[in-house]
Design a protein around this motif. Structure first.
Motif, PDB file in Angstrom:
ATOM      1  N   THR A 142      -7.516   1.923   9.410  1.00  0.00           N
ATOM      2  CA  THR A 142      -7.687   2.386  10.572  1.00  0.00           C
ATOM      3  C   THR A 142      -7.003   3.036  10.722  1.00  0.00           C
ATOM      4  N   ALA A 143      -6.827   3.967  12.235  1.00  0.00           N
ATOM      5  CA  ALA A 143      -5.618   4.207  13.080  1.00  0.00           C
ATOM      6  C   ALA A 143      -6.324   4.261  14.328  1.00  0.00           C
ATOM      7  N   VAL A 180      -9.478   7.746  -1.491  1.00  0.00           N
ATOM      8  CA  VAL A 180      -9.166   9.536  -0.491  1.00  0.00           C
ATOM      9  C   VAL A 180      -9.737  10.554  -1.599  1.00  0.00           C
ATOM     10  N   ASP A 192      -0.691   9.377  -0.225  1.00  0.00           N
ATOM     11  CA  ASP A 192      -0.349  10.212  -1.255  1.00  0.00           C
ATOM     12  C   ASP A 192      -1.667  11.145  -1.135  1.00  0.00           C
ATOM     13  N   GLY A 230     -16.782   9.312   6.038  1.00  0.00           N
ATOM     14  CA  GLY A 230     -16.091   8.081   6.045  1.00  0.00           C
ATOM     15  C   GLY A 230     -16.817   6.986   5.980  1.00  0.00           C
ATOM     16  N   PHE A 280       1.100  -0.883  -0.143  1.00  0.00           N
ATOM     17  CA  PHE A 280      -0.133  -0.035   0.055  1.00  0.00           C
ATOM     18  C   PHE A 280       0.880   1.288   0.558  1.00  0.00           C
ATOM     19  N   SER A 312     -14.340   9.489   9.832  1.00  0.00           N
ATOM     20  CA  SER A 312     -15.683  10.033  10.614  1.00  0.00           C
ATOM     21  C   SER A 312     -16.785   9.776  10.223  1.00  0.00           C
ATOM     22  N   TYR A 365     -16.891  14.313   0.825  1.00  0.00           N
ATOM     23  CA  TYR A 365     -17.395  12.616   0.111  1.00  0.00           C
ATOM     24  C   TYR A 365     -18.796  12.892  -0.948  1.00  0.00           C
TER      25      TYR A 365
HETATM   26  C1  FMN Z   1      -4.174   4.689   7.231  1.00  0.00           C
HETATM   27  C2  FMN Z   1      -4.354   5.112   6.316  1.00  0.00           C
HETATM   28  C3  FMN Z   1      -4.229   5.468   4.950  1.00  0.00           C
HETATM   29  C4  FMN Z   1      -3.750   7.118   5.218  1.00  0.00           C
HETATM   30  N1  FMN Z   1      -3.949   7.008   3.203  1.00  0.00           N
HETATM   31  C5  FMN Z   1      -4.326   8.748   3.037  1.00  0.00           C
HETATM   32  C6  FMN Z   1      -3.737   9.026   2.221  1.00  0.00           C
HETATM   33  O1  FMN Z   1      -2.874   8.379   1.318  1.00  0.00           O
HETATM   34  N2  FMN Z   1      -4.184  10.607   1.395  1.00  0.00           N
HETATM   35  C7  FMN Z   1      -5.393  10.766   2.415  1.00  0.00           C
HETATM   36  O2  FMN Z   1      -5.512  11.815   1.957  1.00  0.00           O
HETATM   37  N3  FMN Z   1      -5.764  10.490   3.704  1.00  0.00           N
HETATM   38  C8  FMN Z   1      -5.016   9.033   3.725  1.00  0.00           C
HETATM   39  N4  FMN Z   1      -5.746   8.815   4.638  1.00  0.00           N
HETATM   40  C9  FMN Z   1      -6.793   9.618   5.881  1.00  0.00           C
HETATM   41  C10 FMN Z   1      -7.980   9.216   5.248  1.00  0.00           C
HETATM   42  O3  FMN Z   1      -7.931   9.545   3.928  1.00  0.00           O
HETATM   43  C11 FMN Z   1      -9.236  10.666   5.903  1.00  0.00           C
HETATM   44  O4  FMN Z   1      -8.773  11.744   5.116  1.00  0.00           O
HETATM   45  C12 FMN Z   1      -8.181  10.654   7.038  1.00  0.00           C
HETATM   46  O5  FMN Z   1      -8.665   9.692   8.210  1.00  0.00           O
HETATM   47  C13 FMN Z   1      -9.851  12.232   7.404  1.00  0.00           C
HETATM   48  O6  FMN Z   1     -10.838  10.751   6.418  1.00  0.00           O
HETATM   49  P1  FMN Z   1     -11.728  11.281   8.123  1.00  0.00           P
HETATM   50  O7  FMN Z   1     -12.312  12.849   7.956  1.00  0.00           O
HETATM   51  O8  FMN Z   1     -13.307  10.619   7.179  1.00  0.00           O
HETATM   52  O9  FMN Z   1     -11.347  10.553   9.327  1.00  0.00           O
HETATM   53  C14 FMN Z   1      -5.428   7.925   5.362  1.00  0.00           C
HETATM   54  C15 FMN Z   1      -5.978   6.957   6.843  1.00  0.00           C
HETATM   55  C16 FMN Z   1      -5.338   5.605   7.074  1.00  0.00           C
HETATM   56  C17 FMN Z   1      -5.816   5.419   8.544  1.00  0.00           C
END
Ligand code: FMN
Ligand code: FMN
Lengths: 447, 447
Positions: free
Chosen positions: B235-236, B125, B57, B222, B54, B219, B148
């Protein structure tokens, strides 16, 4: 070997440039999306010490499925895969300035240039036609002049992006914890008519600085654009006289634009059809023509000439009252070439389709290896070409035949290199200097 | 081997996920743009029978050059090059729905899926932040909800494009001169809020039908998006309880959206720091923390928390009156995770930066191979994960250590495959069916 080098480019297109090539017993109708097919072609071209491979492109599905192989692997994707399967050969991908964003496209070309060790080239096109426009939210094709105005701004932004890192911006000082030098970063902060792009590229400067810039439009606007930016120009020319006129015009425009005319290489297309005798070559050509479905060609010709469907008849001729090139918003120079070809040789619509079926307007030349080499040498030495865009009618056999039989003749005459030698990048093969970074001012004198 | 399979994904990032990894003696500060570095990593991951690689970006240059390696090879380009250097492993590229056109992106993923024999995945993303927006002609970041909404329409259009050829649209009837069947072509003719796309894709349907769809936003919007489209979710998560809650929520949303919850795999990130004893692992972690330049981290933290520059002090704590997640337009879920981590563990700003430096919010776990395997097994068997996004702190050594020492333990416990076996596509590895073509109606009964 003469000091002036002949440049050969392999224009790859599914089972070949002849529209009926896929119908021959040797052809695989699925080859156009098989990586193995292209790997094989790339290796043949490297055996022939070609400068480069070239893939055409338009972001649309051409024509209909019944007629001939449609669809393709996206060119930058395919050339990236070929970068790892080859060692020396340049990789020239077509991409549209009308239907891309500079930031995205600049980083893709920078990435390919890095992955390939400096072998990337960009055939810059403005993309004629309403079909492509309608895949990107537009109702109609933007006007020809507007497409070229956008192309010029696209290039200016791209050049800023490629120069946004100085070559030595990475420091890598582990002890001090300083990875790079931010003073060597130059965000474009571009605000123009078509684009605003604020930040630096997220790719460091590449082996070539940026991809070799190639262009393939021959209209008035196309030539002006080429004179300003292009380092190689693909063109379709039917006669030595036309090719000489185009060559002289482009070189003088390049000089007028303040550039060295040797820094733009003119490469007309040629569709070689080989035989061990002239009669054999003509028979191979005839076999291909016999496989054309002429009814399909009528619609394509009407569309190129912007005529209502049903205007043309196979055994009639083109209408006498066709509009001038200035009234055409699509592919201007191709329009004129086709109309002039039909008039000069008094061709019926059927005959014209037969002629275009082989190379869509590029010169088809059937003959023995020596005859093809003669043709190449004549154009090369008589001010019509710096090299050729080789467009085999059938692939892979046509490329194989060219490399097995024509390349040794050209080498024997001292026209073509016998090995790649120490030059590594595509720009080095073309004998061009690596471009300086536009943001670099000479270092201040020590006081 | 249990019937439920553990899925491992190798999240590759230059010299490792720890921001100070590049400063270690073993690290090459230029590795982030060296193809050879990534080829080596890909081969290690294949030795460990990982499902996929993976690449993250964003179309912007992150942060500044001084702090740490910046810039990268564009992910689809790099994964295309890796496709030819590997045989089995899936290739998941991040690409933004906010800053791409569906026609261009759909054909790039289709092309990668073909070139790789069905191994492509797309981490979808929406791209937070104003910096990216300003590289694409926008003055400010589009609102979270709007990003979104655009993403959902982007997916709908892409799915139409990938289905625009039926699988058997190519006929290849040489005798009749019929290459394809135009009745098996379905141009999207899409006219929506964000996109109009008229024509069929110029790539035939691919081995997987379309790339595996991956999502990484946590989110509210999301998760809703993931429930509708995603087949894998990154996810984190910092605690088992949080991870279990997220897992249960996502599965139940997927069920509510009318999909099989087994058809979405939840993969939390983990940053393993290995040692042959616990003390050794902690020392390795400490060594990395000692190389952090804490002053740099302050600015990044202020930006994530949308605080004015100069608000935070290294030995102070986060302000008590931070706004709620609903007031954040950037990366919502990451914002909440960071704020909760600091509060739960009563961290100073310096300590928080130390914790985030390892994995930017992902769980860092220092321990012996058995301890890391225990952690993985616990989350896997207790409803917190279907697998893991492995994010080595240092690369390549951290991935090598994981494959040499943790993988055998996982295999010994029957949790992980010992070889790839006959499954070819990424979707097959995830145990998911090949998607049917949306335009295919059941064949009429014979009469
Ligand atoms: C493992 C992991 C990888 C991610 N990689 C990217 C990424 O490459 N580019 C990006 O813009 N956001 C990346 N994100 C962030 C999410 O796509 C998202 O933008 C961020 O969590 C905020 O989204 P939310 O507002 O729905 O939580 C990643 C998140 C995780 C957990
Ligand atoms: C060898 C060659 C290759 C070309 N390849 C492409 C192509 O891949 N995509 C495209 O849109 N146009 C291509 N063109 C067409 C030109 O870029 C241009 O669109 C066309 O000639 C009309 O431009 P003009 O109006 O300036 O003459 C090619 C032309 C030549 C001579």
């Amino acid at each position: 070997m003469s000091t002036r080098e002949l440049h050969l480019n392999a224009f790859l297109m599914n089972t070949g440039h002849h529209e009926a090539s896929w119908r021959l017993p040797e052809s695989d109708p699925y080859a156009h999306v098989e990586l193995g097919h292209y790997v094989r072609l790339a290796k043949i071209a490297e055996r022939g010490t070609f400068d480069s491979l070239f893939l055409a492109d338009s972001p649309q599905l051409w024509g209909n499925l019944a007629q001939r192989p449609a669809g393709a692997l996206e060119p930058l994707t395919l050339l990236t895969a070929l970068a790892t399967a080859t060692e020396h050969i340049g990789l020239i991908a077509t991409a549209s300035t009308s239907y891309n964003s500079p930031y995205n496209l600049a980083r893709r070309f920078a990435s390919l240039d890095i992955v390939s060790g400096g072998r990337a080239g960009w055939n810059i096109v403005t993309t004629a036609g309403a079909e492509a426009a309608r895949n990107f939210g537009l109702a109609a094709e933007p006007a020809h002049a507007e497409r070229y105005a956008r192309a010029a701004e696209f290039l200016d932004v791209s050049l800023k992006l490629w120069d946004s890192w100085e070559d030595d911006a990475i420091v890598g000082d582990k002890a001090a914890g300083v990875w790079g030098d931010d003073r060597k970063l130059h965000p474009p902060r571009h605000e123009g008519t078509y684009f605003s792009v604020e930040g630096a590229l997220n790719v460091p400067r590449t082996p070539q600085g940026y991809p070799l810039l190639v262009q393939a439009g021959s209209s008035e606007d196309g030539r002006a654009f080429a004179a300003r930016y292009a380092e190689a120009v693909f063109t379709a020319q039917q006669t030595l006289a036309d090719a000489q006129a185009f060559y002289a015009d482009l070189k003088s425009r390049t000089r007028a634009a303040g550039r060295d005319p040797e820094h733009v290489k003119v490469l007309p297309g040629i569709v070689p059809v080989l035989g061990s005798t002239e009669a054999e070559a003509r028979a191979a050509e005839q076999l291909l023509e016999d496989h054309i479905v002429y009814e399909h060609g009528v619609g394509r010709l009407e569309s190129l000439l912007q005529l209502p469907a049903g205007t043309l008849r196979l055994d009639g001729r083109l209408p006498a009252d066709l509009p001038p090139e200035s009234a055409v918003e699509g592919a201007k120079s191709r329009y004129t070439l086709v109309v002039e070809l039909a008039r000069r040789e008094r061709l019926t619509v059927r005959q014209l389709i037969g002629r275009l079926g082989g190379g869509r307007g590029h010169l088809t030349f059937a003959g023995t290896p020596e005859q093809v080499a003669d043709q190449i040498e004549t154009w090369f030495t008589r001010g019509a070409a710096d090299g050729f865009n080789i467009m085999p009618a059938v692939l892979p056999s046509g490329l194989e035949a060219f490399v097995e039989h024509v390349v040794p003749v050209l080498r024997g005459r001292g026209l073509l290199r016998t090995e790649y030698g120490p030059r590594r990048t595509l720009r080095e093969r073309y004998g061009l200097p690596r471009p300086a970074n536009q943001y670099l001012t000479p270092a201040p004198a020590l006081v």
